[in-house]
Design a protein around this motif. Structure first.
Motif, PDB file in Angstrom:
ATOM      1  N   LYS A   2      51.358  17.010  33.431  1.00  0.00           N
ATOM      2  CA  LYS A   2      52.273  18.161  34.115  1.00  0.00           C
ATOM      3  C   LYS A   2      52.964  19.428  33.236  1.00  0.00           C
ATOM      4  CE  LYS A   2      55.843  18.004  37.479  1.00  0.00           C
ATOM      5  NZ  LYS A   2      57.047  18.533  36.892  1.00  0.00           N
ATOM      6  N   LEU A   3      53.343  18.768  32.089  1.00  0.00           N
ATOM      7  CA  LEU A   3      53.882  19.754  30.995  1.00  0.00           C
ATOM      8  C   LEU A   3      53.052  20.726  30.554  1.00  0.00           C
ATOM      9  CD1 LEU A   3      56.760  19.557  29.436  1.00  0.00           C
ATOM     10  CD2 LEU A   3      55.506  18.555  27.891  1.00  0.00           C
ATOM     11  N   LEU A   4      51.808  20.261  30.309  1.00  0.00           N
ATOM     12  CA  LEU A   4      50.772  21.135  29.915  1.00  0.00           C
ATOM     13  C   LEU A   4      50.321  22.316  30.913  1.00  0.00           C
ATOM     14  CD1 LEU A   4      48.729  21.966  27.698  1.00  0.00           C
ATOM     15  CD2 LEU A   4      47.090  20.393  28.829  1.00  0.00           C
ATOM     16  N   LYS A   5      50.176  21.843  32.029  1.00  0.00           N
ATOM     17  CA  LYS A   5      49.817  22.567  33.399  1.00  0.00           C
ATOM     18  C   LYS A   5      51.005  24.028  33.449  1.00  0.00           C
ATOM     19  CE  LYS A   5      47.213  19.267  35.742  1.00  0.00           C
ATOM     20  NZ  LYS A   5      47.182  18.556  36.917  1.00  0.00           N
ATOM     21  N   GLU A   6      52.134  23.506  33.293  1.00  0.00           N
ATOM     22  CA  GLU A   6      53.251  24.247  33.540  1.00  0.00           C
ATOM     23  C   GLU A   6      53.280  25.067  32.466  1.00  0.00           C
ATOM     24  OE1 GLU A   6      56.151  21.136  35.760  1.00  0.00           O
ATOM     25  OE2 GLU A   6      56.750  21.793  33.668  1.00  0.00           O
ATOM     26  N   ARG A   7      52.852  24.767  31.354  1.00  0.00           N
ATOM     27  CA  ARG A   7      53.156  25.677  30.248  1.00  0.00           C
ATOM     28  C   ARG A   7      51.908  26.949  30.196  1.00  0.00           C
ATOM     29  NH1 ARG A   7      55.493  25.099  25.214  1.00  0.00           N
ATOM     30  NH2 ARG A   7      55.465  27.097  24.102  1.00  0.00           N
ATOM     31  N   ILE A   8      50.720  26.428  30.970  1.00  0.00           N
ATOM     32  CA  ILE A   8      49.479  27.146  30.798  1.00  0.00           C
ATOM     33  C   ILE A   8      49.860  28.149  32.027  1.00  0.00           C
ATOM     34  CG2 ILE A   8      47.024  27.399  31.638  1.00  0.00           C
ATOM     35  CD1 ILE A   8      46.779  24.380  30.327  1.00  0.00           C
ATOM     36  N   ARG A  10      52.845  29.335  32.805  1.00  0.00           N
ATOM     37  CA  ARG A  10      53.836  30.220  32.307  1.00  0.00           C
ATOM     38  C   ARG A  10      53.710  31.149  31.080  1.00  0.00           C
ATOM     39  NH1 ARG A  10      58.711  27.435  29.425  1.00  0.00           N
ATOM     40  NH2 ARG A  10      57.881  28.460  27.419  1.00  0.00           N
ATOM     41  N   ASP A  11      52.791  30.637  30.176  1.00  0.00           N
ATOM     42  CA  ASP A  11      52.409  31.486  28.977  1.00  0.00           C
ATOM     43  C   ASP A  11      50.905  31.851  28.828  1.00  0.00           C
ATOM     44  OD1 ASP A  11      55.302  31.414  28.325  1.00  0.00           O
ATOM     45  OD2 ASP A  11      55.123  29.697  27.063  1.00  0.00           O
ATOM     46  N   GLY A  12      50.006  31.359  29.624  1.00  0.00           N
ATOM     47  CA  GLY A  12      48.595  31.403  29.477  1.00  0.00           C
ATOM     48  C   GLY A  12      48.232  32.872  29.948  1.00  0.00           C
ATOM     49  N   LYS A  13      47.527  33.750  29.227  1.00  0.00           N
ATOM     50  CA  LYS A  13      46.811  34.827  29.524  1.00  0.00           C
ATOM     51  C   LYS A  13      45.493  34.888  29.821  1.00  0.00           C
ATOM     52  CE  LYS A  13      51.027  37.797  28.014  1.00  0.00           C
ATOM     53  NZ  LYS A  13      51.589  36.345  27.566  1.00  0.00           N
ATOM     54  N   CYS A  14      45.199  35.683  31.076  1.00  0.00           N
ATOM     55  CA  CYS A  14      43.685  35.602  31.444  1.00  0.00           C
ATOM     56  C   CYS A  14      42.979  36.828  30.875  1.00  0.00           C
ATOM     57  CB  CYS A  14      43.814  35.837  32.839  1.00  0.00           C
ATOM     58  SG  CYS A  14      42.351  34.788  33.682  1.00  0.00           S
ATOM     59  N   PHE A  15      41.650  36.677  30.371  1.00  0.00           N
ATOM     60  CA  PHE A  15      41.012  37.765  29.762  1.00  0.00           C
ATOM     61  C   PHE A  15      39.631  38.006  30.415  1.00  0.00           C
ATOM     62  CE2 PHE A  15      44.299  38.009  26.840  1.00  0.00           C
ATOM     63  CZ  PHE A  15      44.290  38.973  26.232  1.00  0.00           C
ATOM     64  N   GLU A  16      39.092  39.072  30.359  1.00  0.00           N
ATOM     65  CA  GLU A  16      37.644  39.302  31.070  1.00  0.00           C
ATOM     66  C   GLU A  16      36.760  38.279  30.589  1.00  0.00           C
ATOM     67  OE1 GLU A  16      36.746  41.364  33.458  1.00  0.00           O
ATOM     68  OE2 GLU A  16      38.740  42.044  33.484  1.00  0.00           O
ATOM     69  N   VAL A  22      45.600  31.056  24.894  1.00  0.00           N
ATOM     70  CA  VAL A  22      47.002  30.298  24.686  1.00  0.00           C
ATOM     71  C   VAL A  22      47.589  30.427  23.423  1.00  0.00           C
ATOM     72  CG1 VAL A  22      46.448  28.666  26.770  1.00  0.00           C
ATOM     73  CG2 VAL A  22      45.358  28.404  24.636  1.00  0.00           C
ATOM     74  N   ASP A  23      47.345  31.389  22.933  1.00  0.00           N
ATOM     75  CA  ASP A  23      47.632  31.692  21.496  1.00  0.00           C
ATOM     76  C   ASP A  23      49.258  31.611  21.222  1.00  0.00           C
ATOM     77  OD1 ASP A  23      48.172  34.109  22.368  1.00  0.00           O
ATOM     78  OD2 ASP A  23      47.018  35.295  20.811  1.00  0.00           O
ATOM     79  N   SER A  24      50.068  31.555  22.270  1.00  0.00           N
ATOM     80  CA  SER A  24      51.535  31.299  21.751  1.00  0.00           C
ATOM     81  C   SER A  24      51.953  30.165  21.872  1.00  0.00           C
ATOM     82  CB  SER A  24      52.424  32.174  23.066  1.00  0.00           C
ATOM     83  OG  SER A  24      52.116  31.608  24.204  1.00  0.00           O
ATOM     84  N   PHE A  25      51.124  29.105  21.934  1.00  0.00           N
ATOM     85  CA  PHE A  25      51.589  27.512  22.142  1.00  0.00           C
ATOM     86  C   PHE A  25      50.435  26.854  21.544  1.00  0.00           C
ATOM     87  CE2 PHE A  25      50.117  25.948  26.398  1.00  0.00           C
ATOM     88  CZ  PHE A  25      49.471  27.461  26.816  1.00  0.00           C
ATOM     89  N   GLU A 184      43.164  35.438  37.691  1.00  0.00           N
ATOM     90  CA  GLU A 184      44.135  34.518  38.303  1.00  0.00           C
ATOM     91  C   GLU A 184      43.716  33.028  37.713  1.00  0.00           C
ATOM     92  OE1 GLU A 184      45.752  32.848  42.519  1.00  0.00           O
ATOM     93  OE2 GLU A 184      44.394  34.513  42.514  1.00  0.00           O
ATOM     94  N   ILE A 185      45.139  32.456  37.337  1.00  0.00           N
ATOM     95  CA  ILE A 185      44.547  31.165  36.699  1.00  0.00           C
ATOM     96  C   ILE A 185      44.881  30.157  37.600  1.00  0.00           C
ATOM     97  CG2 ILE A 185      45.582  29.109  35.149  1.00  0.00           C
ATOM     98  CD1 ILE A 185      46.614  31.782  33.442  1.00  0.00           C
ATOM     99  N   LYS A 186      43.592  29.336  38.330  1.00  0.00           N
ATOM    100  CA  LYS A 186      43.746  28.386  39.467  1.00  0.00           C
ATOM    101  C   LYS A 186      43.522  26.912  38.538  1.00  0.00           C
ATOM    102  CE  LYS A 186      42.792  30.827  43.477  1.00  0.00           C
ATOM    103  NZ  LYS A 186      41.644  31.775  43.729  1.00  0.00           N
ATOM    104  N   ILE A 187      44.452  26.226  38.558  1.00  0.00           N
ATOM    105  CA  ILE A 187      44.525  24.873  37.680  1.00  0.00           C
ATOM    106  C   ILE A 187      44.450  23.886  38.721  1.00  0.00           C
ATOM    107  CG2 ILE A 187      47.052  24.499  37.676  1.00  0.00           C
ATOM    108  CD1 ILE A 187      46.614  24.642  34.362  1.00  0.00           C
ATOM    109  N   ARG A 188      43.712  22.752  38.587  1.00  0.00           N
ATOM    110  CA  ARG A 188      43.354  21.535  39.493  1.00  0.00           C
ATOM    111  C   ARG A 188      44.675  20.816  39.151  1.00  0.00           C
ATOM    112  NH1 ARG A 188      37.908  18.682  38.534  1.00  0.00           N
ATOM    113  NH2 ARG A 188      37.126  21.007  38.819  1.00  0.00           N
TER     114      ARG A 188
END
Ligand code: 5GP
Length: 188
Positions: A2-8, A10-16, A22-25, A184-188
């Motif tokens: 859960k903690l990891l998914k929330e962080r992704i 919040r702070d994950g960024k999507c690229f082409e 995820v270079d901030s964490f 758009e980040i779609k996480i399972r």
């Protein structure tokens, strides 16, 4: 996790091209508290597995691998991307990197990956599974046994996980990304 998914989220960024940054964490600045929780989760998931060594690939795999090795009190060996002049007696294989769009060689000394070893591979990302296939090749060359593979993030749309699981590898991914379409980040 859960903690990891929330962080992704919040702070994950999507690229082409289906790249998650995820270079901030994880990949540049690292969050050691999160990394410790990641390692605790790997230890929990592989608790009943016979492991005597952790293996990873430099550079981004080293942080989660060493945290896991620390908790399990096991040695951690990282495959090197450049053959050191001082390293004799080594096993080597070629890996294709889709993020860099080129092949690179990885190598590990026969002194640190040997017949009889039961190794757990830890890495930051599982995408097409090329790095994982390289590790399987090195493990086979050494006559060692692959006990399992643990990834912080698996991108399921790139099918490396499907390939590995079909090949009978025990794969544990702490966050699974189903899609990065339209950035758009779609996480399972
Ligand atoms: P694979 O070999 O499974 O195709 O890709 C895994 C390797 O590529 C990982 O070790 C990681 O370094 C890199 N990688 C793959 N996808 C991504 C991504 O979306 N973001 C980042 N930062 N690295 C990735």
């Amino acid at each position: 996790m859960k903690l990891l998914k929330e962080r992704i989220m919040r702070d994950g960024k999507c690229f082409e091209g289906g790249i998650l940054k995820v270079d901030s964490f994880i990949n540049h600045q690292m969050d050691p508290i999160l990394m410790k929780s990641i390692a605790v989760e790997f230890v929990r998931r592989f608790a009943s597995t016979d492991i005597n060594k952790i293996i990873t690939i430099e550079a981004s795999g080293i942080a989660p691998a060493i945290m896991t090795g620390y908790l399990l009190e096991l040695p951690v060996v990282f495959a090197k991307k450049k053959k050191p002049v001082t390293m004799e007696n080594m096993l080597t294989t070629t890996v294709y990197s889709f993020t860099k769009n080129r092949n690179y060689d990885i190598c590990v000394s026969k002194d640190f990956l040997r017949k009889g070893d039961h190794v757990l591979f830890i890495d930051d990302f599982l995408a097409n599974g090329n790095a994982a296939k390289g590790i399987i090749d090195l493990v086979n060359q050494a006559g060692a046994t692959l006990a399992g593979m643990g990834f912080i993030i698996e991108k399921a749309f790139q099918h490396g996980g499907e390939y590995l699981r079909n090949a009978g590898v025990r794969v544990e991914s702490l966050a699974i990304i189903d899609s990065l379409d339209n950035c758009e980040i779609k996480i399972r």
